[in-house]
Design an enzyme around this catalytic site. Structure first.
Site, PDB file in Angstrom:
ATOM      1  N   HIS A  95       0.923  -1.212   0.050  1.00 21.54           N
ATOM      2  CA  HIS A  95      -0.082   0.156   0.095  1.00 21.54           C
ATOM      3  C   HIS A  95       1.006   1.198  -0.294  1.00 21.54           C
ATOM      4  O   HIS A  95       1.535   1.599   1.001  1.00 21.54           O
ATOM      5  CB  HIS A  95      -0.852   0.024   1.362  1.00 21.54           C
ATOM      6  CG  HIS A  95      -1.893   1.092   1.313  1.00 21.54           C
ATOM      7  ND1 HIS A  95      -3.243   1.092   1.561  1.00 21.54           N
ATOM      8  CD2 HIS A  95      -1.530   2.528   1.069  1.00 21.54           C
ATOM      9  CE1 HIS A  95      -3.686   2.251   1.669  1.00 21.54           C
ATOM     10  NE2 HIS A  95      -2.921   3.092   1.398  1.00 21.54           N
ATOM     11  N   HIS A 145       1.745   5.246  -1.782  1.00 18.20           N
ATOM     12  CA  HIS A 145       1.324   6.546  -2.378  1.00 18.20           C
ATOM     13  C   HIS A 145       2.627   7.179  -3.062  1.00 18.20           C
ATOM     14  O   HIS A 145       3.377   7.572  -2.435  1.00 18.20           O
ATOM     15  CB  HIS A 145       0.459   7.678  -1.546  1.00 18.20           C
ATOM     16  CG  HIS A 145      -0.696   7.167  -0.948  1.00 18.20           C
ATOM     17  ND1 HIS A 145      -1.902   7.123  -1.536  1.00 18.20           N
ATOM     18  CD2 HIS A 145      -0.790   6.518   0.210  1.00 18.20           C
ATOM     19  CE1 HIS A 145      -2.921   6.511  -0.770  1.00 18.20           C
ATOM     20  NE2 HIS A 145      -2.174   6.182   0.176  1.00 18.20           N
ATOM     21  N   LYS A 153      -9.220  -0.329  -5.843  1.00 14.73           N
ATOM     22  CA  LYS A 153      -9.350   0.082  -4.556  1.00 14.73           C
ATOM     23  C   LYS A 153     -10.655   1.005  -4.250  1.00 14.73           C
ATOM     24  O   LYS A 153     -11.025   1.474  -5.033  1.00 14.73           O
ATOM     25  CB  LYS A 153      -8.192   1.280  -4.412  1.00 14.73           C
ATOM     26  CG  LYS A 153      -8.391   2.122  -3.196  1.00 14.73           C
ATOM     27  CD  LYS A 153      -7.723   1.333  -2.090  1.00 14.73           C
ATOM     28  CE  LYS A 153      -7.795   2.046  -0.475  1.00 14.73           C
ATOM     29  NZ  LYS A 153      -6.843   3.020  -0.419  1.00 14.73           N
ATOM     30  N   HIS A 170     -10.641   0.963   1.829  1.00 14.30           N
ATOM     31  CA  HIS A 170     -10.424   1.957   2.750  1.00 14.30           C
ATOM     32  C   HIS A 170     -11.585   1.877   3.532  1.00 14.30           C
ATOM     33  O   HIS A 170     -12.482   2.265   3.577  1.00 14.30           O
ATOM     34  CB  HIS A 170     -10.213   3.306   2.209  1.00 14.30           C
ATOM     35  CG  HIS A 170      -9.887   4.363   3.254  1.00 14.30           C
ATOM     36  ND1 HIS A 170      -8.639   5.094   3.447  1.00 14.30           N
ATOM     37  CD2 HIS A 170     -10.775   4.628   4.522  1.00 14.30           C
ATOM     38  CE1 HIS A 170      -8.705   5.864   4.421  1.00 14.30           C
ATOM     39  NE2 HIS A 170      -9.893   5.626   4.943  1.00 14.30           N
ATOM     40  N   HIS A 191      -4.662  -0.588   5.751  1.00 10.83           N
ATOM     41  CA  HIS A 191      -4.333   0.110   6.898  1.00 10.83           C
ATOM     42  C   HIS A 191      -5.338  -0.057   8.214  1.00 10.83           C
ATOM     43  O   HIS A 191      -5.901   0.833   8.582  1.00 10.83           O
ATOM     44  CB  HIS A 191      -4.022   1.608   6.983  1.00 10.83           C
ATOM     45  CG  HIS A 191      -5.231   1.900   5.740  1.00 10.83           C
ATOM     46  ND1 HIS A 191      -6.406   1.988   6.142  1.00 10.83           N
ATOM     47  CD2 HIS A 191      -5.039   2.789   4.747  1.00 10.83           C
ATOM     48  CE1 HIS A 191      -7.076   2.798   5.200  1.00 10.83           C
ATOM     49  NE2 HIS A 191      -6.191   3.241   4.258  1.00 10.83           N
ATOM     50  N   ASP A 195       1.458   2.479   3.602  1.00  5.53           N
ATOM     51  CA  ASP A 195       0.424   3.906   3.392  1.00  5.53           C
ATOM     52  C   ASP A 195       1.334   5.018   3.601  1.00  5.53           C
ATOM     53  O   ASP A 195       0.951   6.007   4.012  1.00  5.53           O
ATOM     54  CB  ASP A 195      -0.565   3.751   4.248  1.00  5.53           C
ATOM     55  CG  ASP A 195      -1.690   4.827   3.877  1.00  5.53           C
ATOM     56  OD1 ASP A 195      -1.715   5.104   2.884  1.00  5.53           O
ATOM     57  OD2 ASP A 195      -2.537   5.129   4.826  1.00  5.53           O
TER      58      ASP A 195
HETATM   59  O1  DOR Z   1      -3.412   9.176   5.664  1.00  2.00           O
HETATM   60  C1  DOR Z   1      -3.545   9.158   4.561  1.00  2.00           C
HETATM   61  N1  DOR Z   1      -3.132   9.646   3.473  1.00  2.00           N
HETATM   62  N2  DOR Z   1      -4.901   8.109   4.576  1.00  2.00           N
HETATM   63  C2  DOR Z   1      -5.264   7.777   3.256  1.00  2.00           C
HETATM   64  O2  DOR Z   1      -6.110   6.945   3.294  1.00  2.00           O
HETATM   65  C3  DOR Z   1      -4.875   8.656   2.124  1.00  2.00           C
HETATM   66  C4  DOR Z   1      -3.454   8.920   2.144  1.00  2.00           C
HETATM   67  C5  DOR Z   1      -3.127  10.059   1.082  1.00  2.00           C
HETATM   68  O3  DOR Z   1      -3.245  10.021  -0.066  1.00  2.00           O
HETATM   69  O4  DOR Z   1      -2.444  11.128   1.557  1.00  2.00           O
HETATM   70 ZN    ZN Z   2      -3.324   5.039   1.559  1.00  2.00          ZN
END
Ligand code: DOR
Ligand code: ZN
Length: 346
Positions: A14, A16, A100, A137, A175, A248
């Protein structure tokens, strides 16, 4: 006392990466240690179609450091208008590894997410048929529900009923932040698994709020009380194949975090493995770190484990950078609040 540990190279289930300048700055942090990562699709606009995913994958491959073998595993962002044929085609050619589900409004860039789960049932039935995992999520968005209860209420009102209707659907509860989530996954058989982040193994809600508000510890789902953190640590370090690492890691510019209304996300790509080694050592579970970082994820996703390895060596404090610079300003690296002694060598 153990000072050295060799593991199959980890994957991050997971992650980003964002896009453009931010991606350029943060991708090397993950590619340094991880072989593969599930790439979250919450860009603006989101990664909705197979063509979007192919374009994004190509930008990632282009931006990755020279010589790196890092492999992005792409996902689609489920919307109420997702085209089933396009999704099936993307899955068939191996372009996407998962889909997702963001409840609309649950988190960063989730406005195009799902408001009414009945509107995506046909897509989910198709995913169940072809065995394509749904990454969830797991938080309700009802403003009436307390933010600390949103995960537990989601399990009760959305995830439980959905899995009863569609028991073959393969689900990753992303998460997990509560004991409720851990217990649900544990009792859920082999069609459900859960990812656990690095930061939720380290912080509870006091870290965010006691003695001053700490925006860099604010993420979603928000960290809960200590009993929940202890349940996450027990699950992660247990070796149970239902649980694996999804960091995450979610970079935001400091200028976006340090605001009257700051964004959610902890950036942990840089020091995740040092932190995990510390946590697993504290729990006398170093021999189960590899299951969490490198074995359980591939088993659930039905992918081969990585053949090469990394080595963790315990020594003097590791000097991780406090921030990563991007063209638009710094991103603060998650501070676990203790010295990190485990060095990673590739
Ligand atoms: O803390 C988070 N940041 N939780 C999420 O679900 C998305 C993520 C983000 O994309 O910044
Ligand atoms: Zn995330």
């Amino acid at each position: 006392m153990q000072q050295r540990l060799t593991l199959r190279r980890p994957d991050d289930w997971h992650l980003h990466l964002r896009d453009g300048e931010m991606m350029k700055a943060v991708l090397p942090e993950t590619a340094r240690h991880f072989a593969r990562a599930i790439i979250m699709p919450n860009l603006v606009p989101p990664v909705v179609t197979g063509a979007d995913a192919a374009g994004y994958r190509d930008r990632i491959l282009w931006a990755k450091p020279k010589g790196s073998k890092f492999q992005p595993l792409m996902t689609l962002y489920l919307t109420e208008t997702t085209d089933v044929r396009d999704l099936r085609a993307a899955a068939e050619i191996g372009l996407i590894t998962a889909v997702k589900l963001y409840p609309a409004g649950a988190t960063t860039n989730s406005a195009s997410g799902v408001r009414d789960i009945t509107k995506v049932m046909r897509v989910l039935e198709n995913m169940a048929q072809i065995g394509l995992p749904l990454c969830v999520h797991g938080e309700v968005t009802d403003p009436e529900v307390d933010i600390f209860d949103r995960e537990a209420v989601f399990i009760e009102t959305v995830l439980g009923p959905l899995r009863q209707k569609l028991p073959e659907l393969r689900v990753v509860m992303e998460h997990i932040t509560t004991k409720d989530g851990i217990d649900y996954v544990k009792g859920g058989g082999d069609t459900i698994a859960g990812t656990i982040t690095t930061h939720h193994l380290v912080i509870n809600r006091n870290h965010i709020l006691a003695g001053g508000i700490r925006p860099h510890y604010y993420c979603l789902p928000v960290a809960k009380r200590e009993t929940h953190r202890l349940a996450l640590r027990a699950a992660a370090t247990s070796g149970d194949p239902s649980f694996f690492l999804g960091t995450d890691s979610a970079p935001h510019l400091d200028s976006a975090k340090l605001q009257p209304c700051g964004c959610a996300g902890c950036f942990t790509a840089t020091n995740t493995l040092s932190i995990l080694a510390h946590v697993f050592e504290q729990e006398s579970a170093l021999e189960r770190l590899e299951a969490f970082t490198s074995l359980n994820g591939p088993a659930f996703y039905r992918l081969p484990v990585n053949e090469d390895t990394i080595t963790l060596t315990k020594g003097t404090a590791v000097q991780h950078p406090a921030q990563i610079d991007t063209a638009d300003g710094p991103v603060t690296v998650f501070d676990p609040g203790f010295a990190l002694l485990w060095h990673v060598s590739a």
